[in-house]
Scaffold this active site. Structure first.
Site, PDB file in Angstrom:
ATOM      1  N   VAL A  59       0.806  -1.228   0.000  1.00 27.04           N
ATOM      2  CA  VAL A  59       0.000   0.000   0.000  1.00 27.04           C
ATOM      3  C   VAL A  59       0.841   1.282   0.000  1.00 27.04           C
ATOM      4  O   VAL A  59       0.306   2.371  -0.144  1.00 27.04           O
ATOM      5  CB  VAL A  59      -1.018   0.017   1.167  1.00 27.04           C
ATOM      6  CG1 VAL A  59      -2.130  -0.982   0.923  1.00 27.04           C
ATOM      7  CG2 VAL A  59      -0.350  -0.202   2.512  1.00 27.04           C
ATOM      8  N   TYR A 149       6.756   6.143  14.428  1.00 26.94           N
ATOM      9  CA  TYR A 149       5.398   5.576  14.444  1.00 26.94           C
ATOM     10  C   TYR A 149       4.374   6.621  14.918  1.00 26.94           C
ATOM     11  O   TYR A 149       3.327   6.816  14.291  1.00 26.94           O
ATOM     12  CB  TYR A 149       5.400   4.359  15.372  1.00 26.94           C
ATOM     13  CG  TYR A 149       4.089   3.628  15.473  1.00 26.94           C
ATOM     14  CD1 TYR A 149       3.673   2.766  14.463  1.00 26.94           C
ATOM     15  CD2 TYR A 149       3.269   3.775  16.598  1.00 26.94           C
ATOM     16  CE1 TYR A 149       2.472   2.072  14.566  1.00 26.94           C
ATOM     17  CE2 TYR A 149       2.081   3.087  16.711  1.00 26.94           C
ATOM     18  CZ  TYR A 149       1.675   2.237  15.693  1.00 26.94           C
ATOM     19  OH  TYR A 149       0.489   1.555  15.805  1.00 26.94           O
ATOM     20  N   SER A 152       3.747   9.191  12.300  1.00 26.19           N
ATOM     21  CA  SER A 152       2.893   8.686  11.210  1.00 26.19           C
ATOM     22  C   SER A 152       1.440   8.630  11.649  1.00 26.19           C
ATOM     23  O   SER A 152       0.531   8.963  10.888  1.00 26.19           O
ATOM     24  CB  SER A 152       3.369   7.296  10.744  1.00 26.19           C
ATOM     25  OG  SER A 152       3.075   6.291  11.693  1.00 26.19           O
TER      26      SER A 152
HETATM   27  P1  NAP Z   1      -0.414  -6.786  12.179  1.00 27.55           P
HETATM   28  O1  NAP Z   1      -0.973  -7.955  12.924  1.00 27.55           O
HETATM   29  O2  NAP Z   1       1.038  -6.698  11.934  1.00 27.55           O
HETATM   30  O3  NAP Z   1      -1.227  -6.651  10.789  1.00 27.55           O
HETATM   31  C1  NAP Z   1      -0.926  -5.639   9.872  1.00 27.55           C
HETATM   32  C2  NAP Z   1      -0.967  -6.212   8.474  1.00 27.55           C
HETATM   33  O4  NAP Z   1      -0.582  -5.172   7.543  1.00 27.55           O
HETATM   34  C3  NAP Z   1       0.043  -7.349   8.299  1.00 27.55           C
HETATM   35  O5  NAP Z   1      -0.496  -8.389   7.526  1.00 27.55           O
HETATM   36  C4  NAP Z   1       1.174  -6.648   7.577  1.00 27.55           C
HETATM   37  O6  NAP Z   1       2.041  -7.523   6.878  1.00 27.55           O
HETATM   38  C5  NAP Z   1       0.383  -5.738   6.656  1.00 27.55           C
HETATM   39  N1  NAP Z   1       1.244  -4.753   6.010  1.00 27.55           N
HETATM   40  C6  NAP Z   1       2.415  -4.234   6.464  1.00 27.55           C
HETATM   41  N2  NAP Z   1       2.963  -3.429   5.544  1.00 27.55           N
HETATM   42  C7  NAP Z   1       2.135  -3.440   4.474  1.00 27.55           C
HETATM   43  C8  NAP Z   1       2.178  -2.828   3.210  1.00 27.55           C
HETATM   44  N3  NAP Z   1       3.185  -2.019   2.852  1.00 27.55           N
HETATM   45  N4  NAP Z   1       1.177  -3.065   2.329  1.00 27.55           N
HETATM   46  C9  NAP Z   1       0.142  -3.879   2.679  1.00 27.55           C
HETATM   47  N5  NAP Z   1       0.043  -4.485   3.862  1.00 27.55           N
HETATM   48  C10 NAP Z   1       1.035  -4.282   4.763  1.00 27.55           C
HETATM   49  O7  NAP Z   1      -0.801  -5.422  12.950  1.00 27.55           O
HETATM   50  P2  NAP Z   1      -2.086  -5.045  13.830  1.00 27.55           P
HETATM   51  O8  NAP Z   1      -1.673  -5.065  15.235  1.00 27.55           O
HETATM   52  O9  NAP Z   1      -3.283  -5.804  13.390  1.00 27.55           O
HETATM   53  O10 NAP Z   1      -2.225  -3.498  13.435  1.00 27.55           O
HETATM   54  C11 NAP Z   1      -3.153  -3.016  12.477  1.00 27.55           C
HETATM   55  C12 NAP Z   1      -3.147  -1.495  12.560  1.00 27.55           C
HETATM   56  O11 NAP Z   1      -3.523  -1.072  13.867  1.00 27.55           O
HETATM   57  C13 NAP Z   1      -1.773  -0.881  12.266  1.00 27.55           C
HETATM   58  O12 NAP Z   1      -1.934   0.303  11.507  1.00 27.55           O
HETATM   59  C14 NAP Z   1      -1.266  -0.545  13.657  1.00 27.55           C
HETATM   60  O13 NAP Z   1      -0.340   0.518  13.631  1.00 27.55           O
HETATM   61  C15 NAP Z   1      -2.548  -0.162  14.346  1.00 27.55           C
HETATM   62  N6  NAP Z   1      -2.474  -0.255  15.798  1.00 27.55           N
HETATM   63  C16 NAP Z   1      -2.221  -1.455  16.401  1.00 27.55           C
HETATM   64  C17 NAP Z   1      -2.152  -1.507  17.791  1.00 27.55           C
HETATM   65  C18 NAP Z   1      -1.871  -2.787  18.513  1.00 27.55           C
HETATM   66  O14 NAP Z   1      -1.745  -2.737  19.752  1.00 27.55           O
HETATM   67  N7  NAP Z   1      -1.812  -3.938  17.861  1.00 27.55           N
HETATM   68  C19 NAP Z   1      -2.313  -0.341  18.546  1.00 27.55           C
HETATM   69  C20 NAP Z   1      -2.563   0.857  17.896  1.00 27.55           C
HETATM   70  C21 NAP Z   1      -2.650   0.892  16.519  1.00 27.55           C
HETATM   71  P3  NAP Z   1       3.459  -7.936   7.605  1.00 27.55           P
HETATM   72  O15 NAP Z   1       3.083  -8.931   8.656  1.00 27.55           O
HETATM   73  O16 NAP Z   1       4.297  -8.502   6.492  1.00 27.55           O
HETATM   74  O17 NAP Z   1       4.028  -6.662   8.187  1.00 27.55           O
END
Ligand code: NAP
Length: 241
Positions: A59, A149, A152
């Site tokens: 993305v 982070y 962003s």
């Molecule tokens: P996650 O389990 O790592 O899932 C994120 C997904 O996005 C993964 O499949 C990842 O692939 C994919 N991704 C990474 N780079 C990408 C790219 N360039 N193009 C397309 N897809 C890509 O993370 P999550 O915890 O579910 O987080 C989801 C969102 O919530 C993120 O924006 C994160 O910053 C936000 N968030 C999470 C938390 C938390 O506590 N978990 C808290 C606040 C905000 P890879 O595995 O290869 O990276």
């Protein structure tokens, strides 16, 4: 959500997967954009009786995103909603943070939101639509070790409010969610001490689950959120109020 088409970035696992599953359960069709294999997520959504397509797309690459959005319109007929959820962390103190650590996080977390929103907006101009951007508590409060982070995620909030103002008259709503500590692959790698300290600071005394974020996204996308735009909803168990 009946018969709407929603693009979920990073929808193959974690929070994005929970969002995709809930929207499908509520009667919506899903297009997943992710860099990892999305076949398992796709199969699960198809088993709920909804349409689902998976597109392997980075993305942070505008041309790739534009091509994928064109494919969604061709394959599923329309785009009603976008959830900008894909994101990464490269946590380091500023003194150790390399230029590429900064650039990668800004590109994947923030430029991607520009890429995806710009690519879908022209499909929403006549029909209206709803966009939810996944920010973070770090973007609201700041967090040591997460300057890239947090920047962003704070950038996503400014972008959300600007685009909400720009397209309100076209019936396009744009909102953000700022999750706290949610149990996914992203947080699994944190050490036990950090997890314990975080848990102790959460008034609701539990870490968040991906479904907690999915519920809030569904609320904003659905008719229940129809008078809400430019808003940032904290979903963090009270960690920040
Ligand atoms: P996650 O389990 O790592 O899932 C994120 C997904 O996005 C993964 O499949 C990842 O692939 C994919 N991704 C990474 N780079 C990408 C790219 N360039 N193009 C397309 N897809 C890509 O993370 P999550 O915890 O579910 O987080 C989801 C969102 O919530 C993120 O924006 C994160 O910053 C936000 N968030 C999470 C938390 C938390 O506590 N978990 C808290 C606040 C905000 P890879 O595995 O290869 O990276």
């Amino acid at each position: 959500m009946n018969n709407t088409v929603t693009i979920v970035t990073g929808g193959a696992q974690g929070i994005g997967r929970a969002i995709s599953e809930l929207i499908a359960q509520k009667g919506g069709d899903i297009a997943i954009f992710d860099v990892i294999d999305g076949s398992e997520a796709k199969a699960s959504i198809l088993s709920k009786g909804r349409r689902c397509e998976f597109y392997k797309v980075d993305v942070s690459d505008l041309q790739a995103v534009q091509n994928a959005v064109d494919s969604v319109v061709k394959d599923l007929g329309r785009v009603d909603n976008l959830v900008n959820n894909a994101g990464i962390t490269i946590d380091k103190l500023l003194v150790r943070m390399k230029e590429e650590d900064w650039d990668s996080v800004i590109r994947i977390n923030l430029k991607s939101v520009f890429n995806c929103t710009k690519s879908v907006i022209r499909h929403m101009l006549k029909t209206g639509g709803s966009i939810v951007n996944i920010s973070s508590i770090a973007g609201v409060m700041g967090n040591p070790g997460q300057a890239n982070y947090a920047a962003s995620k704070a950038g996503i909030i400014g972008f959300t409010k600007s685009i909400a103002r720009e397209y309100a008259e076209r019936a396009i709503r744009v909102n953000a969610i700022a999750p706290g500590f949610i149990r996914t692959k992203m947080t699994d790698s944190l050490d036990e001490k950090t997890k314990e300290l975080t848990l102790a600071a959460v008034p609701l005394k539990r870490l968040g689950e991906p479904e907690d974020i999915a519920n809030a996204v569904y609320f904003l996308l659905s008719r229940y959120g129809s008078y809400i735009t430019g808003e940032v909803i904290n979903v963090n168990g009270g960690l920040h109020m």
